[in-house]
Every structure is written in C-alpha cells, then in structure tokens.
Design an enzyme around this catalytic site. Structure first.
Site, short mmCIF file in Angstrom:
data_model
loop_
_atom_site.label_atom_id
_atom_site.label_comp_id
_atom_site.label_asym_id
_atom_site.label_seq_id
_atom_site.Cartn_x
_atom_site.Cartn_y
_atom_site.Cartn_z
N LYS A 121 2.38 9.69 -42.99
CA LYS A 121 3.44 10.70 -43.02
C LYS A 121 4.13 10.74 -41.66
O LYS A 121 3.49 10.99 -40.65
CB LYS A 121 2.85 12.07 -43.37
CG LYS A 121 3.87 13.19 -43.42
CD LYS A 121 3.30 14.43 -44.10
CE LYS A 121 4.29 15.59 -44.07
NZ LYS A 121 3.77 16.79 -44.76
N ASP A 226 3.31 27.25 -48.48
CA ASP A 226 4.24 26.41 -49.25
C ASP A 226 3.47 25.86 -50.44
O ASP A 226 3.55 24.70 -50.78
CB ASP A 226 4.76 25.28 -48.35
CG ASP A 226 6.09 24.71 -48.85
OD1 ASP A 226 6.67 25.30 -49.79
OD2 ASP A 226 6.54 23.70 -48.31
P1 ADP Z 1 6.93 17.47 -46.81
O1 ADP Z 1 6.24 18.26 -45.74
O2 ADP Z 1 8.10 16.76 -46.22
O3 ADP Z 1 7.21 18.24 -48.05
P2 ADP Z 1 4.63 16.27 -48.15
O4 ADP Z 1 3.39 16.18 -47.32
O5 ADP Z 1 4.69 17.40 -49.12
O6 ADP Z 1 5.92 16.27 -47.20
O7 ADP Z 1 4.82 14.88 -48.90
C1 ADP Z 1 5.97 14.60 -49.67
C2 ADP Z 1 5.57 13.79 -50.92
O8 ADP Z 1 4.93 12.56 -50.54
C3 ADP Z 1 4.58 14.50 -51.79
O9 ADP Z 1 5.21 15.34 -52.72
C4 ADP Z 1 3.83 13.36 -52.47
O10 ADP Z 1 4.56 12.88 -53.56
C5 ADP Z 1 3.83 12.28 -51.39
N1 ADP Z 1 2.56 12.31 -50.61
C6 ADP Z 1 2.32 12.99 -49.47
N2 ADP Z 1 1.08 12.79 -49.02
C7 ADP Z 1 0.49 11.94 -49.88
C8 ADP Z 1 -0.81 11.33 -49.97
N3 ADP Z 1 -1.76 11.56 -49.07
N4 ADP Z 1 -1.05 10.49 -51.00
C9 ADP Z 1 -0.10 10.25 -51.94
N5 ADP Z 1 1.14 10.80 -51.91
C10 ADP Z 1 1.44 11.62 -50.91
MG MG Z 2 5.82 19.04 -49.35
#
Ligand code: ADP
Ligand code: MG
Length: 393
Positions: A121, A226
């Site tokens: 991320k 959230d």
């Molecule tokens: P933001 O803070 O920008 O909303 P998120 O952490 O919610 O970011 O991640 C955005 C999207 O990426 C999630 O909705 C999911 O689809 C995907 N995602 C995030 N982390 C993971 C993970 N560890 N494994 C698989 N998909 C992930």
């Molecule tokens: Mg998110």
C-alpha cells in the site's frame, strides 16, 4: 496511477544517491536547489546534473525554475525510494498488478523471492484533499511538498503500527510485514471487499461478526472510523478481514461516541440494503429511508467497558508518537489549518529511515548508504515485474 517499475532496474547507484539527496533536501525546501542536491549527493566522480536530467526524464523528479533552479520528488520518485529500500531488505523482489485504488492510496501486488504474493500500500495522503488545501498559503507556507511526504509517511507508519497491534490482539487484519516511508507491506487478503459481494450464505452471521468487531475494538480502546463495506474483506468461507487503519482513533477522542455510532450505522445500513436484513421496528425517516429505532439492537458506546490507553501503550513503542497522532488526526479530520507551521520539529525520525540529524549537512551521506544503496540479488517471478538491477556494476 501506473507504476512502471521497469525503469527501476536500470537506475544506477548514483541515480539513487541523487534521488535520496533530493528527498533529504525536501526536509526544509519545497524545491531543493540544484547546488544543494549536488552537495548532499557529492558523487565521487561528479555528474549530479547529468543524473538529475536522467531522473527528470523518468518523471522521478519535478524541475522548477520559477524562483531558482531546483527539484522536488514526484510520487513516483518517492515510490521508487521506498520500493528500493524494501527490495534491499529482501521484503520482495517483484511488483505486479494494481489491486486497488483507495481514496488516498494505491495498492499493488508484490512477490517475494519464493513466489509468495503480498500487498503493497502506497499512501498518498493529500491526493484528494490536498489540492483543496493547496491554495491556503497560511497553512502551507513554503512546505507543501514537505507536507505530503510527511503526512503520507505518518499515515503509513500509523497503519503499520495499528495493524501489528491489532494482529497481536487477535483481530482479523492482514499480517503487517514491513513499512518504509509511505509504503506498507502486508499479507494479501484472499477475498473481496464486502462492497462487491452480492450474496452471502449467512448474512446474519457475518453481520454479527462485524458488529462484534466494532465492539471488541472499542473494548480495546479503539474506533476504526471508516468501518464500511469498502474496508471489510470477505473470503469464500465468509471469513471477515478488516483493512485500512490510518484514521483510527482512541475511545478517549472527543468525538469518539459519534465515530463509534457512525461505524455501527454504516453496517446496519449496508446489511439492510444489500442483504435485506431486518432489525426489529423501523420507521420511515423524513427522506423516506428506513431508520432503525430499536436501540437494543445496537451496541451502545456508553455501555461498553473500554480500555483506553491501548493506543498509547502499544503504539508508542512503534515510534508512532502522540504528536504524530495529533498531526495526522488534524489532517484526516479536516482541520488541516491546525497542522500549521509547528510540525517542523515533528518530522519524527522514527517515521522512516531517514533518521539523520544533520538535515542541511553534507555529511549525512552515510545514511544515504544505509538507506538505499545496498544491493541484493533477487529473482523475478512469472507474472510480476522484477525490480532487481540489471546494469549495475
Ligand atoms: P484506502 O485507505 O485508500 O481506502 P484501502 O486500504 O482501503 O485504501 O485499500 C483499497 C483497496 O485495495 C481495498 O478496498 C481492497 O480492494 C484493496 N486492498 C487493500 N489492502 C489489501 C490486502 N491486504 N489484500 C488484498 N486487497 C487489498
Ligand atoms: Mg479504504
């Protein structure tokens, strides 16, 4: 945003040295004067300007000559620094497809040498809200770039620290693997965001589980803030995993009750709409939507026995200071102006690896060595693009 890591393989030690010099310069310059980059990098055989041109060509830097001849990092430049550090640490060797675009992040698959796929991320705090703030000169003064680096880095560190602490307390979260700059590496969650799930075998059970998590978080002194269908992942066995933690707050936060109720309401609303769950007694609200009036069906914030302080104790050790928490909360909470000018000293060295004390100094260079310029052998994975060097001496 496309992440073309192919270029990364062709960057030399000098390229990374100069890129890191720009990063260091950005601690107190929005645009880093070319001479300062040259002094910090102090390449053995000179040639900083040629390297700068190369970095510019690959869009890792932005050139600005409006006031003086200078450079700043682009997101991509910052991404490369973090990725390079992770690769050097042996965390992963290849970058794959994009998994998601969050509000303020980009998520990619990355692969370990043995083929294990992980999630990376990259925080982009300021991507959506920053532009609106940009015009506020009183807030940003001369440090707009400094702020996005600082805030994205804080968001990553906070996310990493919370994920680790929650995992240790048995919460269903991804396994937090590593963190550098604005980048968090975690295990890949198998499954989909609840938002994409149209049917469940046992919606009631999943609902209870999710609601139970909100309550258990509060018992541990935390509110997700959230907690919605985008940040809850469900696998084929209907197992729940919670993600996305940069906005979490303590139950002692002044708006704790409101955040808690909002998280609970989100879940009620979603399950009512998507899975037609009914909760005893509903009435029509003025706008025609259903409003749940059965207070007994809802966990009540005041009746939960909460252990505040979990946050402080467990997270202080990770380097996530109260000041960092304050800064990020002000930004995420929308009171960006409060962040003001006093965060200069709060660019906490724990936040990332650039823990040099001599910010202006030319002799911070051993840190450049420590941080970025180690090379380790790595191999590529089939679907992934390898990030190992090819043309290095
Ligand atoms: P933001 O803070 O920008 O909303 P998120 O952490 O919610 O970011 O991640 C955005 C999207 O990426 C999630 O909705 C999911 O689809 C995907 N995602 C995030 N982390 C993971 C993970 N560890 N494994 C698989 N998909 C992930
Ligand atoms: Mg998110």
């Amino acid at each position: 945003m496309k992440l073309d890591v192919d270029v990364l393989r062709y960057l030399s030690k000098d390229d990374f040295r100069v890129l890191t010099a720009v990063e260091m310069g950005m601690r107190n310059h929005e645009i880093v004067p070319a001479e300062l980059v040259d002094r910090i990098a102090s390449l053995k055989h000179g040639g900083t300007y040629k390297v700068l041109k190369n970095l510019l060509r690959h869009k890792l830097l932005h050139h600005d000559s409006s006031k003086y001849d200078g450079f700043r990092l682009t997101y991509l430049g910052y991404d490369f620094l973090a990725i390079k550090t992770m690769v050097n640490r042996g965390v992963f060797t290849a970058v794959g497809r994009q998994l998601g675009v969050g509000k303020e992040s980009d998520i990619f698959e990355v692969a370990r040498e043995d083929g294990t796929v992980l999630a990376m991320k990259l925080h982009r705090l300021g991507r959506t809200s920053f532009r609106a703030v940009k015009s506020k000169r009183d807030y940003l003064r001369h440090r707009s770039s400094y702020n996005w680096l600082y805030l994205s880095r804080l968001a990553a560190l906070k996310e990493f620290a919370f994920m680790k602490a929650l995992e240790e307390h048995g919460f269903p979260v991804p396994n937090a693997i590593d963190c550098n700059r604005h980048c968090v590496i975690m295990s890949l969650v198998q499954g989909y965001p609840l938002m994409q799930v149209k049917q469940l075998q046992n919606p009631e059970t999943v609902f209870e589980t999710i609601l139970g998590l909100i309550v258990r978080l509060a018992e541990h002194g935390l509110i997700h803030c959230d907690f919605n269908e985008f940040n809850i992942m469900i696998d084929d066995d209907e197992k729940v995993t919670v993600i996305d933690f940069p906005q979490m707050v303590s139950v002692s936060h002044r708006n704790a009750q409101m955040y808690f109720d909002r998280d609970v309401e989100c879940i009620f609303k979603f399950f009512r709409k998507r899975f037609n769950l009914t909760f005893q007694e509903t009435r029509d609200a003025d706008d025609g939507s259903d409003v749940d009036t059965d207070e007994n069906a809802r966990p009540s914030f005041s009746s939960i026995s909460k252990t505040a302080g979990f946050l402080d104790k467990e997270l202080a050790a990770s380097g996530f200071t109260t000041k960092a928490q304050d800064d990020i909360e002000k930004f995420i909470g929308g009171n960006e102006k409060d962040l003001g000018s006093d965060n200069e000293g709060s660019d906490d060295s724990n936040v990332c690896e650039l823990n040099e004390t001599n910010v202006n100094g030319v002799d911070s260079l051993h840190l450049v060595e420590q941080n970025v310029i180690h090379e380790e052998p790595s191999s590529s994975s089939s679907k992934m693009e390898s990030v190992s060097e090819e043309n290095h001496q």
